[in-house]
Design a protein around this motif. Structure first.
Motif, PDB file in Angstrom:
ATOM      1  N   GLN A   1       0.833  -1.198   0.000  1.00  3.69           N
ATOM      2  CA  GLN A   1       0.000   0.000   0.000  1.00  3.69           C
ATOM      3  C   GLN A   1       0.864   1.242   0.000  1.00  3.69           C
ATOM      4  OE1 GLN A   1      -3.069   0.618  -0.434  1.00  3.69           O
ATOM      5  NE2 GLN A   1      -3.951  -1.431  -0.371  1.00  3.69           N
ATOM      6  N   ALA A   2       0.189   2.378  -0.205  1.00  4.91           N
ATOM      7  CA  ALA A   2       0.905   3.647  -0.224  1.00  4.91           C
ATOM      8  C   ALA A   2       0.030   4.709   0.418  1.00  4.91           C
ATOM      9  CB  ALA A   2       1.249   4.049  -1.646  1.00  4.91           C
ATOM     10  N   GLN A   3       0.646   5.790   0.791  1.00  5.08           N
ATOM     11  CA  GLN A   3      -0.122   6.919   1.321  1.00  5.08           C
ATOM     12  C   GLN A   3       0.550   8.220   0.913  1.00  5.08           C
ATOM     13  OE1 GLN A   3      -0.408   7.130   5.570  1.00  5.08           O
ATOM     14  NE2 GLN A   3       1.766   6.782   5.909  1.00  5.08           N
ATOM     15  N   LEU A   4      -0.297   9.251   0.813  1.00  9.26           N
ATOM     16  CA  LEU A   4       0.155  10.602   0.503  1.00  9.26           C
ATOM     17  C   LEU A   4      -0.181  11.474   1.703  1.00  9.26           C
ATOM     18  CD1 LEU A   4      -1.278  10.947  -3.133  1.00  9.26           C
ATOM     19  CD2 LEU A   4       0.978  10.129  -2.445  1.00  9.26           C
ATOM     20  N   VAL A   5       0.798  12.235   2.171  1.00  4.26           N
ATOM     21  CA  VAL A   5       0.588  13.094   3.329  1.00  4.26           C
ATOM     22  C   VAL A   5       0.992  14.521   2.976  1.00  4.26           C
ATOM     23  CG1 VAL A   5       1.186  13.556   5.723  1.00  4.26           C
ATOM     24  CG2 VAL A   5       0.998  11.189   4.920  1.00  4.26           C
ATOM     25  N   GLU A   6      -0.001  15.421   3.038  1.00  4.00           N
ATOM     26  CA  GLU A   6       0.251  16.826   2.744  1.00  4.00           C
ATOM     27  C   GLU A   6       0.647  17.586   4.002  1.00  4.00           C
ATOM     28  OE1 GLU A   6      -3.536  15.768   0.234  1.00  4.00           O
ATOM     29  OE2 GLU A   6      -2.793  15.395   2.265  1.00  4.00           O
TER      30      GLU A   6
ATOM     31  N   LEU B   1       3.243  24.200  -0.089  1.00  5.37           N
ATOM     32  CA  LEU B   1       2.677  22.911   0.294  1.00  5.37           C
ATOM     33  C   LEU B   1       3.608  21.789  -0.119  1.00  5.37           C
ATOM     34  CD1 LEU B   1      -1.059  23.363  -0.786  1.00  5.37           C
ATOM     35  CD2 LEU B   1       0.069  24.063   1.341  1.00  5.37           C
ATOM     36  N   SER B   2       3.620  20.742   0.683  1.00  4.00           N
ATOM     37  CA  SER B   2       4.389  19.542   0.370  1.00  4.00           C
ATOM     38  C   SER B   2       3.485  18.331   0.448  1.00  4.00           C
ATOM     39  CB  SER B   2       5.556  19.364   1.353  1.00  4.00           C
ATOM     40  OG  SER B   2       6.453  20.443   1.303  1.00  4.00           O
ATOM     41  N   CYS B   3       3.825  17.312  -0.329  1.00  2.00           N
ATOM     42  CA  CYS B   3       3.092  16.046  -0.303  1.00  2.00           C
ATOM     43  C   CYS B   3       4.109  14.925  -0.399  1.00  2.00           C
ATOM     44  CB  CYS B   3       2.106  15.977  -1.459  1.00  2.00           C
ATOM     45  SG  CYS B   3       1.371  14.342  -1.702  1.00  2.00           S
ATOM     46  N   ALA B   4       4.215  14.154   0.658  1.00  2.00           N
ATOM     47  CA  ALA B   4       5.177  13.056   0.695  1.00  2.00           C
ATOM     48  C   ALA B   4       4.459  11.738   0.443  1.00  2.00           C
ATOM     49  CB  ALA B   4       5.880  13.022   2.042  1.00  2.00           C
ATOM     50  N   ALA B   5       4.950  11.010  -0.535  1.00  2.00           N
ATOM     51  CA  ALA B   5       4.400   9.690  -0.842  1.00  2.00           C
ATOM     52  C   ALA B   5       5.276   8.638  -0.180  1.00  2.00           C
ATOM     53  CB  ALA B   5       4.365   9.473  -2.345  1.00  2.00           C
ATOM     54  N   SER B   6       4.637   7.684   0.468  1.00  2.00           N
ATOM     55  CA  SER B   6       5.391   6.627   1.143  1.00  2.00           C
ATOM     56  C   SER B   6       4.678   5.293   0.988  1.00  2.00           C
ATOM     57  CB  SER B   6       5.555   6.969   2.633  1.00  2.00           C
ATOM     58  OG  SER B   6       4.305   7.049   3.264  1.00  2.00           O
ATOM     59  N   GLY B   7       5.404   4.222   1.294  1.00  2.00           N
ATOM     60  CA  GLY B   7       4.835   2.886   1.166  1.00  2.00           C
ATOM     61  C   GLY B   7       5.629   2.056   0.187  1.00  2.00           C
ATOM     62  N   SER B   8       5.015   0.999  -0.282  1.00  2.00           N
ATOM     63  CA  SER B   8       5.683   0.067  -1.190  1.00  2.00           C
ATOM     64  C   SER B   8       5.536   0.532  -2.641  1.00  2.00           C
ATOM     65  CB  SER B   8       5.110  -1.338  -1.016  1.00  2.00           C
ATOM     66  OG  SER B   8       3.719  -1.332  -1.233  1.00  2.00           O
TER      67      SER B   8
END
Length: 122
Positions: A1-6, A20-27
């Protein structure tokens, strides 16, 4: 899974700036296009800016010349530099990305972040 955090939203006076920033994380195997959307109270969600993996960009007419979208592919992070902010820019801003997960490289999936609030007011 993945997630985006602003992150980076807040209250700013007219004429001010926010980033603004958006960090994508996960596999994550790869990220294709990324975009910023916004939704003001009582209005539909609208596209603000979009950037491809190669760096091509497009903007809503209402933000051209004031906002700049960029990305750091090494960090899987999307940015939105917002200058000359106006009260009508007040909205919840959402990150969106088309990405491929490591566990399923044959499927392009679309993800949304939870949003960050931007308020432009004196």
């Amino acid at each position: 899974q993945a997630q985006l955090v602003e992150s980076g939203g807040g209250l700013v006076q007219p004429g001010g700036s926010l980033r603004l920033s958006c960090a994508a994380s996960g596999s994550i195997s790869s990220i294709n296009a990324m975009a910023w959307y916004r939704q003001a109270p009582g209005k539909q969600r609208e596209l603000v800016a979009r950037i491809t993996s190669a760096g091509s960009t497009n903007y809503a007419d209402s933000v051209k010349g004031r906002f700049a979208i960029s990305r750091d592919n090494a960090k899987n992070t999307l940015y939105l530099q917002m200058n000359s902010l106006k009260p009508e820019d007040t909205a919840d801003y959402y990150c969106n990305a088309d990405l491929v997960l490591i566990e399923d490289i044959w499927t392009m999936r679309n993800y949304w972040g939870q949003g960050t609030q931007v308020t432009v007011s004196s």
